[in-house]
Design a protein around this motif. Structure first.
Motif, short mmCIF file in Angstrom:
data_model
loop_
_atom_site.label_atom_id
_atom_site.label_comp_id
_atom_site.label_asym_id
_atom_site.label_seq_id
_atom_site.Cartn_x
_atom_site.Cartn_y
_atom_site.Cartn_z
N LEU A 77 0.85 -1.20 0.00
CA LEU A 77 0.00 0.00 0.00
C LEU A 77 0.88 1.24 0.00
N PHE A 78 0.47 2.23 -0.80
CA PHE A 78 1.22 3.49 -0.87
C PHE A 78 0.48 4.56 -0.06
N VAL A 79 1.24 5.29 0.74
CA VAL A 79 0.61 6.33 1.55
C VAL A 79 1.37 7.65 1.39
N SER A 80 0.59 8.73 1.26
CA SER A 80 1.18 10.05 1.04
C SER A 80 1.17 10.88 2.31
N PRO A 105 12.92 7.07 -0.38
CA PRO A 105 11.87 8.09 -0.24
C PRO A 105 12.38 9.37 0.42
N TYR A 106 13.58 9.33 0.96
CA TYR A 106 14.10 10.45 1.77
C TYR A 106 15.25 11.22 1.14
N THR A 107 15.92 10.61 0.13
CA THR A 107 17.09 11.28 -0.43
C THR A 107 16.72 12.18 -1.62
N GLY A 130 9.60 0.46 -12.73
CA GLY A 130 9.23 1.79 -13.23
C GLY A 130 7.95 2.36 -12.63
N PRO A 131 6.84 1.63 -12.67
CA PRO A 131 5.58 2.20 -12.15
C PRO A 131 5.64 2.52 -10.66
N PHE A 132 6.36 1.72 -9.89
CA PHE A 132 6.51 1.96 -8.45
C PHE A 132 7.22 3.30 -8.22
N ARG A 133 8.23 3.54 -9.02
CA ARG A 133 9.01 4.79 -8.81
C ARG A 133 8.14 6.00 -9.10
N GLU A 134 7.17 5.84 -10.00
CA GLU A 134 6.24 6.95 -10.21
C GLU A 134 5.33 7.08 -8.98
N ALA A 135 4.91 5.93 -8.45
CA ALA A 135 3.99 5.94 -7.31
C ALA A 135 4.59 6.58 -6.07
N VAL A 136 5.88 6.35 -5.84
CA VAL A 136 6.49 6.92 -4.62
C VAL A 136 7.33 8.16 -4.92
N GLY A 137 7.38 8.53 -6.19
CA GLY A 137 8.11 9.74 -6.56
C GLY A 137 9.61 9.61 -6.37
N SER A 138 10.17 8.42 -6.70
CA SER A 138 11.62 8.25 -6.50
C SER A 138 12.37 8.02 -7.81
N ARG A 139 11.74 8.43 -8.91
CA ARG A 139 12.43 8.26 -10.20
C ARG A 139 13.75 9.04 -10.15
N GLN A 140 14.86 8.34 -10.49
CA GLN A 140 16.15 9.03 -10.35
C GLN A 140 16.43 9.97 -11.50
#
Ligand code: PBG
Length: 330
Positions: A40-43, A130-132, A209-219
């Motif tokens: 589950l993704f939480v904002s 998620p923090y860097t 790829g889709p996960f990185r969009e979901a958590v906003g961690s695309r490098q």
């Protein structure tokens, strides 16, 4: 396994395929809700749930939305969740400082979740991405994700996540030595029953790829995650990682992505005496879901995709389809 010489017509394989009841009686594995884990993704900013475009059907939850969703999952028989944050309520930095703040959003969220649902098993991801500010799972120093500096951050983060009520910690960062480092700090801080689910064979995969969009961690361009995640051409290394992780104190090993790596799941399940879990990742989910939505194939493809992972040797599977399956078999 004993190999007899089996001759037709003494042997007719089709006898045991005659109807569903017989097929069910003789099948090797079946789907059991107790073996499914819902990510589950939480904002930290959203006040309502939003759709994740790259993962149709999955949502980025607000804190309240998350609590409601967990209630639904528990009622359906899904008793374990893996939580991932999408964070934008603070300024990210190069070392991921917020990760070790004992009062950060995830720590507070886990406390609230466990307060409301003490019977729920919570898996917390241990990684700095998620923090860097770089989106990397570790601390970047001189254009390199520094292994040993990252260990200290991961270990502090782990203690906080355990203190907040996480039942299982899942280090997904792929730094060397992290399991031992975290295990020893957990022991000396009184967290003797915290389970370590090591992302042991975590391949550097295009399926994230889709996960990185979901958590906003695309490098951003630059350092590649290939400098720490495993090369998908390797399987001997998967065995080596299993050995080091078990020696360092891992209770369970994870293989990820799942479907492209059934051979790895099989190898580890046969060779090691700890449970092996598989993570059917975001790209695997989106690929199947989009195919179903476009009516290219039937949704039974979901059952098949999971069954084959259990057959390969996974004891449990983390899958974005957990809720869907639970509803289907309700
Ligand atoms: C990051 C992390 C990732 C996933 C789980 N934890 C992505 C990454 O390594 O970039 C991927 C999960 C998925 O794709 O569903 N620590």
């Amino acid at each position: 396994m004993k190999r007899l010489s089996r001759k037709f017509p003494n042997t007719r394989s089709r006898r045991l395929r005659l109807n569903k009841t017989i097929r069910d009686l003789v099948s090797d594995v079946s789907i059991d809700k107790a073996k499914l884990i819902q990510p589950l993704f939480v904002s930290d900013l959203n006040s309502r749930n939003t759709d994740i475009e790259s993962m149709p059907g999955q949502k980025l939850y607000s804190l309240n939305g998350l609590l409601k969703e967990i209630e639904i999952l528990l009622a359906l028989g899904i008793k374990t969740v893996a939580l991932f944050p999408n964070l934008s309520g603070f300024t990210k930095d190069i070392v991921g400082s917020e990760a070790i703040n004992p009062e950060n959003f995830m720590c507070k969220t886990i406390q609230k979740v466990k307060e409301k649902f003490p019977e729920l098993i919570v898996i917390s991801d241990v990684a700095l991405d998620p923090y860097t500010s770089t989106g990397h799972d570790g601390v970047v120093i001189d254009d390199y994700v520094n292994n040993d500096e990252t260990l200290q951050m991961l270990s502090k983060m782990s203690i906080n996540l355990a203190s907040s009520g996480s039942d299982i910690l899942a280090p997904s960062d792929m730094m060397d030595g992290r399991i031992g480092y975290i295990r020893s700090d957990l022991e000396s801080n009184g967290h003797k029953n915290t389970i370590l689910l090591s992302y042991s064979s975590k391949y550097s995969s295009n399926f994230y790829g889709p996960f990185r969009e979901a958590v906003g961690s695309r490098q951003k361009k630059g350092i590649s995650k290939k400098t720490y995640q495993m090369d998908y051409r390797n399987i001997i290394e998967a065995n080596m990682k299993a050995e080091t992780d078990i020696n360092e104190g891992a209770d369970i090993l994870m293989v990820k992505p799942a479907m492209p790596n059934a051979d790895v799941i099989r190898d580890l399940a046969l060779n090691y005496s700890v449970p092996i879990f598989a993570y059917q990742v975001s790209g695997e989910y989106s690929m199947l879901k989009l195919g179903i939505d476009k009516k290219i194939f039937d949704n039974n493809v979901i059952d098949e995709s999971l069954i084959t992972l259990f057959r390969a040797g996974s004891k449990s599977v983390i899958t974005y389809f957990a809720k869907w399956i639970a509803k289907k078999y309700d």
